[in-house]
Design a protein around this motif. Structure first.
Motif, PDB file in Angstrom:
ATOM      1  N   CYS A  38       0.509  -1.468  -0.295  1.00 35.28           N
ATOM      2  CA  CYS A  38      -0.316  -0.137   0.325  1.00 35.28           C
ATOM      3  C   CYS A  38       0.836   1.284  -0.329  1.00 35.28           C
ATOM      4  O   CYS A  38       0.544   1.951  -0.308  1.00 35.28           O
ATOM      5  CB  CYS A  38      -1.074  -0.014   1.331  1.00 35.28           C
TER       6      CYS A  38
ATOM      7  N   ILE B  56       4.963   6.966   2.239  1.00 39.37           N
ATOM      8  CA  ILE B  56       4.420   8.115   2.721  1.00 39.37           C
ATOM      9  C   ILE B  56       4.585   9.008   4.016  1.00 39.37           C
ATOM     10  O   ILE B  56       5.443  10.307   4.184  1.00 39.37           O
ATOM     11  CB  ILE B  56       2.781   8.664   2.477  1.00 39.37           C
TER      12      ILE B  56
ATOM     13  N   CYS C 245      -3.998   4.518  -0.739  1.00 45.18           N
ATOM     14  CA  CYS C 245      -2.379   3.448  -0.977  1.00 45.18           C
ATOM     15  C   CYS C 245      -1.554   4.385  -1.573  1.00 45.18           C
ATOM     16  O   CYS C 245      -1.974   5.774  -2.205  1.00 45.18           O
ATOM     17  CB  CYS C 245      -2.874   2.946  -2.211  1.00 45.18           C
ATOM     18  N   HIS C 246      -0.791   4.620  -1.395  1.00 47.19           N
ATOM     19  CA  HIS C 246       0.072   6.046  -2.110  1.00 47.19           C
ATOM     20  C   HIS C 246       0.538   5.403  -3.194  1.00 47.19           C
ATOM     21  O   HIS C 246       0.364   6.916  -4.153  1.00 47.19           O
ATOM     22  CB  HIS C 246       1.853   5.120  -1.838  1.00 47.19           C
ATOM     23  N   ASP C 247      -0.183   4.624  -4.575  1.00 48.31           N
ATOM     24  CA  ASP C 247       0.597   4.378  -5.827  1.00 48.31           C
ATOM     25  C   ASP C 247      -1.164   3.930  -6.348  1.00 48.31           C
ATOM     26  O   ASP C 247      -1.643   3.439  -7.502  1.00 48.31           O
ATOM     27  CB  ASP C 247       1.467   3.604  -6.344  1.00 48.31           C
ATOM     28  N   ALA C 248      -1.647   4.025  -5.319  1.00 48.12           N
ATOM     29  CA  ALA C 248      -3.320   3.975  -5.337  1.00 48.12           C
ATOM     30  C   ALA C 248      -3.944   3.364  -7.111  1.00 48.12           C
ATOM     31  O   ALA C 248      -4.542   3.198  -8.050  1.00 48.12           O
ATOM     32  CB  ALA C 248      -4.614   5.065  -5.399  1.00 48.12           C
ATOM     33  N   PRO C 249      -3.763   1.395  -6.954  1.00 45.19           N
ATOM     34  CA  PRO C 249      -3.773   1.358  -8.176  1.00 45.19           C
ATOM     35  C   PRO C 249      -5.277   1.538  -8.533  1.00 45.19           C
ATOM     36  O   PRO C 249      -5.654   1.076  -9.963  1.00 45.19           O
ATOM     37  CB  PRO C 249      -3.803  -0.293  -7.802  1.00 45.19           C
TER      38      PRO C 249
ATOM     39  N   THR D  56      -6.351  -2.982  -3.396  1.00 42.10           N
ATOM     40  CA  THR D  56      -4.986  -3.916  -2.251  1.00 42.10           C
ATOM     41  C   THR D  56      -5.577  -4.245  -1.242  1.00 42.10           C
ATOM     42  O   THR D  56      -5.440  -5.486  -0.723  1.00 42.10           O
ATOM     43  CB  THR D  56      -3.489  -2.761  -2.132  1.00 42.10           C
TER      44      THR D  56
END
Lengths: 415, 411
Positions: A349, A354, B28-32, B87
């Motif tokens: 995630c 972050i 999420c950081h990179d949000a799929p 995720t």
């Protein structure tokens, strides 16, 4: 079902278990206290009884809650003052309770307006059959500034009123502290000097929980206005534990008998208060939210904890954690613990990434293709923010590394 | 089960329950999820806004990226896109992104928000043929960029398949009406009951506009030769349109056979059951493992009590009696029905529009036709035929026109 002896002696009084209703809306009359006893509570601190001529007149509504996401009652704000029933009725309830429940502990909370009324109230509740007295020096929402937390913040008044109560009755007595003060040790010492046998802590924290954004009024709204009043519940637990530790750690207050109060909901909360020096425990907010029945899991959970710890008497646990709280300047600053990321547990995630960048030391790098984080051991300071934000417990304490030039070995560190 | 009861069962989140669902999101950081949304509705951003109680900001994210956000919230097969990528699935189950989007767009509606704003007029005008999802999104994007937009709709109402196809239980018509009203308010002109190529020529549209977008969709039912001229047969699109225009008054027999296994077939099946048809049997060419319909629609249909038989092809028809053979097994099935509904796909009708299609879409990717002034979008452009992809194509086609006519694109 597990059976362990939860009984404990506190200020010379035997409690079948340490769990008591705190002096509050949850112990306001005979029927409430009787039901609590029936469901298994070891003691009751009956809602604070004041002088006959002090009239209680409550507002409506009178509560508010702090929420987080969909979690209610993270904290709870209460504007109720002391018992609103007439003095005679309260004393009659005490008499009935002691008659009906001779083996349960009945504690009378009292609050006078001057030395004379403190002394008189102490005598009256003793005569009514109370086993113990709690002095309410700490209610933060009284309509009189000669009462409540304004008194608790004044060590001279604390001492004087403790002496008055001790003149009024020979019962064991604890003084209930306000957290609306920088150093609780000062009033605690004053109360002990005035004859108190122990301390109850903490009462509620002065608060404004929410403001209505359209009307620009704090909550709850009473005819267009609101007031600062006491905050309780889970959110205040860390504050309560801190005050309790500071008192137990103070010179002259070693082994101070404490009845711990502040956000207790679970047996784990209870165990924390005990380990930091509480012998008995008091609960309100969790009861207001869930009812007296929470006693079942408080007692059963605590029994299982005792079994896990190999302890037969609750008193063996009291204060065990006090010695492990030391001043910041005495902590070992010679090493850091690198986080270990378990890539099998990691779900990619990126929350660690972050938080490490925005809130720590930019020590995590990210593989965009595999969506997996890696810790740079040089940049990492071992703060473990990543471990706290990981939603799947994929991050744990890993390698211990000595800081450059420090004496000692990593292997010797208790991490 | 009535439509009202069905809708009650699928009622949306409350302020409290939506917070619970948003709190499940891992942010999420990179949000799929956002990468997987064809329309770039950016669920990661709007869910984060919900998590931080910025419901108006969430509505802006949805609306600015997707002019049909309320519709997509209800009909998007999210399990194939954003929720497939989620995720959270690695912990338990994906975030209910469609449900959160529905909550936010309902909030937007209740708060009377007007998020999309007409851009300063640039003096250019675009004609759009068809007011289905792709045409509506293209209109919205062009209007925000400052173009004048004239939409030509062959039916008496706008919305295309949204209005005439997707059943009421899945997409209430008042939701469609609200979305269309937003685009009208933005300044779109819609001319109804006009078929371009018949009532008005393509040449006339081109003369009056700087570009023309053909967003006519695949609105004509396909059929199977075996069923030609059969009086028991109705096409799925005709059946659904009939029910949409007359929700309770359609006279139906007790025993209906449906042939087809896409989302349209599932819509037909469920609609039949909601209209109290006793026996609904759906025979499907594909086997379950290769099913075209979304899992959600298939499960919903089965829950309604429809008998679905997979892997069979019709081989002989005698009036109301159809014989099927299994594609792999030596197995035969004969079904007699009072009514037969064919849900075997749709095709485009671009008569007199001067467009070359193969298999109902352009032979090349993108939106350009051989005529530099004429573009296609929606089902006629290559790619998936879902509403959310229609939105994507509408937006992209509009941006392409903007690029060609000298403007700047957003991405």
């Amino acid at each position: 079902m597990i059976k362990k002896d939860l009984s404990i002696d506190f200020l010379g009084v035997h409690f079948e278990n340490p769990f008591c209703l705190s002096s509050s809306p949850v112990g306001n009359c005979y029927d409430m206290c009787a039901k609590a006893y029936d469901e298994g509570w070891g003691g009751v601190v009956f809602k604070t009884i004041g002088p006959a001529d002090f009239e209680i007149d409550e507002v409506s509504p009178r509560f508010d809650e702090l929420t987080k996401e969909d979690t209610p009652f993270v904290g709870f704000k209460n504007m109720e003052q002391i018992a609103e029933h007439p003095l005679e009725e309260n004393l009659a309830d005490l008499r009935r309770l002691k008659t009906a429940y001779p083996n349960k502990v009945l504690i009378a909370s009292i609050m006078g307006t001057n030395e004379q009324t403190w002394e008189e109230l102490a005598g009256m509740v003793a005569a009514a059959g109370a086993d113990m007295i709690e002095m309410n020096l700490s209610c933060p929402q009284m309509t009189s500034h000669a009462m409540g937390s304004d008194v608790g913040a004044n060590p001279e008044l604390c001492k004087k009123y403790c002496e008055a109560v001790k003149r009024g009755s020979k019962l064991p007595m604890m003084a209930k502290m306000t957290p609306n003060i920088t150093d609780m040790v000062i009033p605690a010492k004053a109360c002990m000097a005035g004859g108190a046998d122990g301390i109850a802590a903490i009462n509620t924290v002065k608060s404004i929980a929410n403001v209505d954004l359209d009307r620009k009024i704090g909550l709850p709204i009473i005819n267009g206005k609101s007031s600062i009043s006491g905050f309780s519940g889970k959110a205040v637990k860390p504050l309560a534990l801190r005050f309790i530790q500071q008192m137990r750690d103070a010179e002259g207050l070693e082994n101070l008998p404490i009845s711990g109060i502040g956000g207790i909901e679970t047996w784990e909360d209870a165990a924390e208060f005990i380990l930091l020096g509480s012998s008995t425990l008091q609960v309100t907010t969790a009861i207001m939210q869930y009812g007296y029945r929470i006693i079942e899991d408080l007692t059963n959970g605590l029994m299982h904890y005792m079994a896990e710890q190999g302890v037969d008497h609750l008193s063996e646990l009291v204060g065990l954690a006090n010695k492990n709280m030391i001043p910041a300047e005495k902590l070992d600053r010679d090493y850091k613990v690198l986080p270990y990321i378990d890539w099998d547990k990691c779900i990619g995630c990126g929350r660690c990434l972050i938080s490490c960048f925005d809130g720590a030391h930019q020590a995590i790098t990210w593989d965009e293709a595999t969506r997996r984080p890696t810790v740079d051991p040089e940049r990492c300071v071992g703060c473990h923010l990543c471990k706290l934000v990981c939603p799947v417990d994929a991050i744990s304490a890993g390698e211990v590394v000595m800081k450059a030039g420090r004496v000692g070995t990593a292997a010797s560190k208790e991490i | 089960m009535t439509i009202e009861k069905y809708q009650q069962e699928t009622k949306g989140y409350t302020m409290t329950t939506v917070m619970a669902e948003a709190a499940r999101c891992l942010l999420c950081h990179d949000a799929p999820c956002s990468a997987a949304c064809p329309a770039h509705t950016d669920p990661a951003k709007f869910i984060r806004s919900v998590r931080f109680r910025n419901f108006k900001g969430a509505a802006e994210t949805i609306r600015e990226n997707n002019a049909l956000g309320s519709i997509c919230a209800r009909v998007c097969p999210t399990e194939k896109y954003c929720e497939l990528a989620c995720t959270r699935t690695e912990i338990d189950c994906p975030i209910d992104i469609g449900g959160i989007q529905r909550f936010v767009t309902d909030f937007e509606q209740n708060a009377n928000m007007d998020i999309l704003k007409k851009g300063p007029a640039n003096g250019l005008n675009v004609a759009i043929i068809g007011s289905g999802p792709a045409g509506l999104q293209a209109a919205a994007t062009l209007l925000t960029l400052g173009y004048g937009v004239d939409i030509y709709e062959k039916n008496e109402k706008a919305g295309g398949y949204l209005t005439y196809g997707i059943p009421e239980y899945r997409l209430p018509s008042d939701i469609v009406d609200i979305e269309i009203q937003r685009i009208l308010k933005l300044g779109a002109n819609i001319t109804y009951n006009v078929t371009v190529g018949q009532d008005i020529t393509m040449a006339a549209l081109k003369a009056d506009h700087d570009a023309v977008i053909v967003a006519a969709g695949a609105s004509v039912a396909k059929t199977l030769p075996l069923f030609a001229g059969n009086p028991y047969v109705q096409s799925a699109v005709d059946f659904l349109a009939e029910v949409k225009s007359n929700p309770t008054g359609v006279d139906l027999p007790a025993n209906v056979l449906v042939i087809g296994g896409g989302d349209v077939a599932m819509d037909v099946d469920t609609t039949l059951k909601l209209l109290d048809v006793k026996n609904v049997t759906d025979v499907v060419y594909e086997e379950f493992a290769e099913f075209k319909a979304s899992d959600k629609e298939l499960a919903g249909t089965q829950k309604q009590g429809v008998t679905i038989v997979d892997g069979y092809v019709p081989t002989a028809v005698n009036g109301n009696t159809v014989t099927f053979k299994h594609r792999q097994l030596n197995s035969e099935l004969t079904i007699e029905a009072d009514k037969i509904i064919l849900a075997v796909g749709q095709q485009a009708d671009v008569t007199n529009l001067g467009i070359e299609l193969e298999n109902n879409e352009l032979t090349h990717g993108g939106f350009h036709t051989d005529d530099p002034k004429v573009f296609v979008t929606g089902d006629l452009a290559q790619g998936d035929k879902t509403v959310v992809v229609a939105v994507q194509k509408g937006k992209k086609a509009a941006e392409e026109i903007h690029r060609v006519l000298g403007g700047q694109t957003n991405d």
